[in-house]
Design an enzyme around this catalytic site. Sequence first.
Site, PDB file in Angstrom:
ATOM      1  N   HIS A   1      15.083 -27.401 -50.283  1.00  0.00           N
ATOM      2  CA  HIS A   1      15.263 -28.366 -49.194  1.00  0.00           C
ATOM      3  C   HIS A   1      15.913 -27.700 -47.965  1.00  0.00           C
ATOM      4  CE1 HIS A   1      15.746 -32.414 -47.681  1.00  0.00           C
ATOM      5  NE2 HIS A   1      17.028 -32.202 -47.432  1.00  0.00           N
TER       6      HIS A   1
ATOM      7  N   SER B   1      14.503 -34.057 -43.096  1.00  0.00           N
ATOM      8  CA  SER B   1      15.169 -34.924 -44.068  1.00  0.00           C
ATOM      9  C   SER B   1      15.556 -36.264 -43.437  1.00  0.00           C
ATOM     10  CB  SER B   1      16.355 -34.184 -44.663  1.00  0.00           C
ATOM     11  OG  SER B   1      16.645 -34.721 -45.903  1.00  0.00           O
TER      12      SER B   1
ATOM     13  N   LYS C   1      13.016 -38.927 -41.345  1.00  0.00           N
ATOM     14  CA  LYS C   1      12.809 -40.378 -41.456  1.00  0.00           C
ATOM     15  C   LYS C   1      12.896 -40.975 -40.046  1.00  0.00           C
ATOM     16  CE  LYS C   1      15.867 -40.169 -45.560  1.00  0.00           C
ATOM     17  NZ  LYS C   1      15.206 -39.647 -46.696  1.00  0.00           N
TER      18      LYS C   1
ATOM     19  N   TRP D   1      13.425 -33.952 -55.251  1.00  0.00           N
ATOM     20  CA  TRP D   1      14.156 -35.161 -54.835  1.00  0.00           C
ATOM     21  C   TRP D   1      13.373 -35.901 -53.736  1.00  0.00           C
ATOM     22  CZ3 TRP D   1      18.033 -38.144 -56.361  1.00  0.00           C
ATOM     23  CH2 TRP D   1      18.838 -38.828 -55.459  1.00  0.00           C
TER      24      TRP D   1
HETATM   25  C1  GTR Z   1      20.113 -36.714 -49.163  1.00  0.00           C
HETATM   26  C2  GTR Z   1      19.297 -37.977 -49.164  1.00  0.00           C
HETATM   27  C3  GTR Z   1      17.902 -37.641 -48.741  1.00  0.00           C
HETATM   28  C4  GTR Z   1      17.886 -36.815 -47.484  1.00  0.00           C
HETATM   29  C5  GTR Z   1      18.959 -35.776 -47.452  1.00  0.00           C
HETATM   30  C6  GTR Z   1      19.174 -35.083 -46.115  1.00  0.00           C
HETATM   31  O1  GTR Z   1      21.349 -36.822 -49.682  1.00  0.00           O
HETATM   32  O2  GTR Z   1      19.318 -38.510 -50.439  1.00  0.00           O
HETATM   33  O3  GTR Z   1      17.141 -38.797 -48.611  1.00  0.00           O
HETATM   34  O4  GTR Z   1      17.940 -37.618 -46.391  1.00  0.00           O
HETATM   35  O5  GTR Z   1      20.178 -36.281 -47.833  1.00  0.00           O
HETATM   36  O6  GTR Z   1      19.097 -35.709 -45.076  1.00  0.00           O
HETATM   37  O7  GTR Z   1      19.437 -33.889 -46.112  1.00  0.00           O
END
Ligand code: GTR
Length: 394
Positions: A374, A233, A237, A323
Amino acid sequence: MKSKKNILSLFVLILCVQILVAQNYDESKVPPYTLPEILQSQDGSKVVTKKQWEKNRRPEILKLFEDHEYGQVPQDFDKIQFAIVNEDKSAMDGKATLKEVSITVYRNQKSITINLVMFTPNSIKKSVPTFLVINHRGMKTMDVTRQNKGGFWPAEEVISAGYGIAGFDVIDVAPDDKEKFDVGVLQLYPEQLEMNNGMRALGAWGWGASRAIDYFEKDKTVDAKKIIIVGHSRGGKASLWCGAQDKRVAIAISNESGNSGAALSRRIFGETVKDIIRFTHWFCPNYTQYADNEDELPFDQHMLLALMAPRAVYVSSAAQDLWADPKGQYLSMLEAQDAFALYKIETDLPNEMPEINQQIIRPHMGFHNREGKHNMTIYDWQQFINFADEYFAK
Ligand code: GTR
């Protein structure tokens, strides 16, 4: 007091519902878009050789990401010191060696320390390829005693597969906090805070990973030419951005990095630039101008994946994690192939995104879309290991 809390929870709930309703999760509503071309320089000239790519286009793309999204990643410092603060050669019932290493970096009379945790397999006598996790879930997920085990950092499985596994908590380099992110490496580079293309948290986390690689280059148990950087996540990045810059990274793995990671921004599916810039401390200030304005971005995220060529990139998604736009991440991989083609690497990815739980392994590129939500799980890790096995066996 209680009623205040209730009002706050209600407010948060309304906000979440609003975000969910406003989000596009409908393929038919993805707007038509034109992606900037990987192989066309800003002066309009076509890039047809790897020499042109390496000399002109690659640095140009790197600079665009630096100036408009992630900010600079300064690499100058006065001194770096490595100290092994704990070593246990009989960890995991004798299967592995544990090392806890503190990495201290000095610049302008200031210093910061990164606490690296690593295990290497005892059964292998030569240096091993090693997974390095940019970890935003805390030290507890990398328990050195191995009392607490979990799929996020499954050290036992990685060791059994013949790899080393390492990680550091991002809090050491930049706390994941809007107010406190600068209490870390940015204390060494305070001038970055003044710049609209200055380093922020995602860049800082990648900077931390590069310092861990500095250490690996000195540790004979690690094959520093086979470093696999992994992030989930927000960590994903950072992993892609780190891999793009630090050519010592052999494979960059992005697990569900989604928007501003592996997914195409112009699809406006799931999270958008406008949503993500609520994390003001992740990106350089220049990025905010692209909220609701993705078409003006001088790149899209496929170009970040392309920067891994001719090294390897692996992208994983989860089917219920809309998402993060699994399809947008796959399309990004498809588009990135052009850069690999310059090196005559036949990535040959199928045009359609693979079925759920079907891994695609191609030379230098791999992908899977796991069932479920996720997270980074043991299933994901098994796919990472499969990919690394094939890539390094080449
Ligand atoms: C969320 C964000 C995502 C992702 C995520 C994470 O809130 O919108 O882009 O980075 O966090 O890191 O778990």
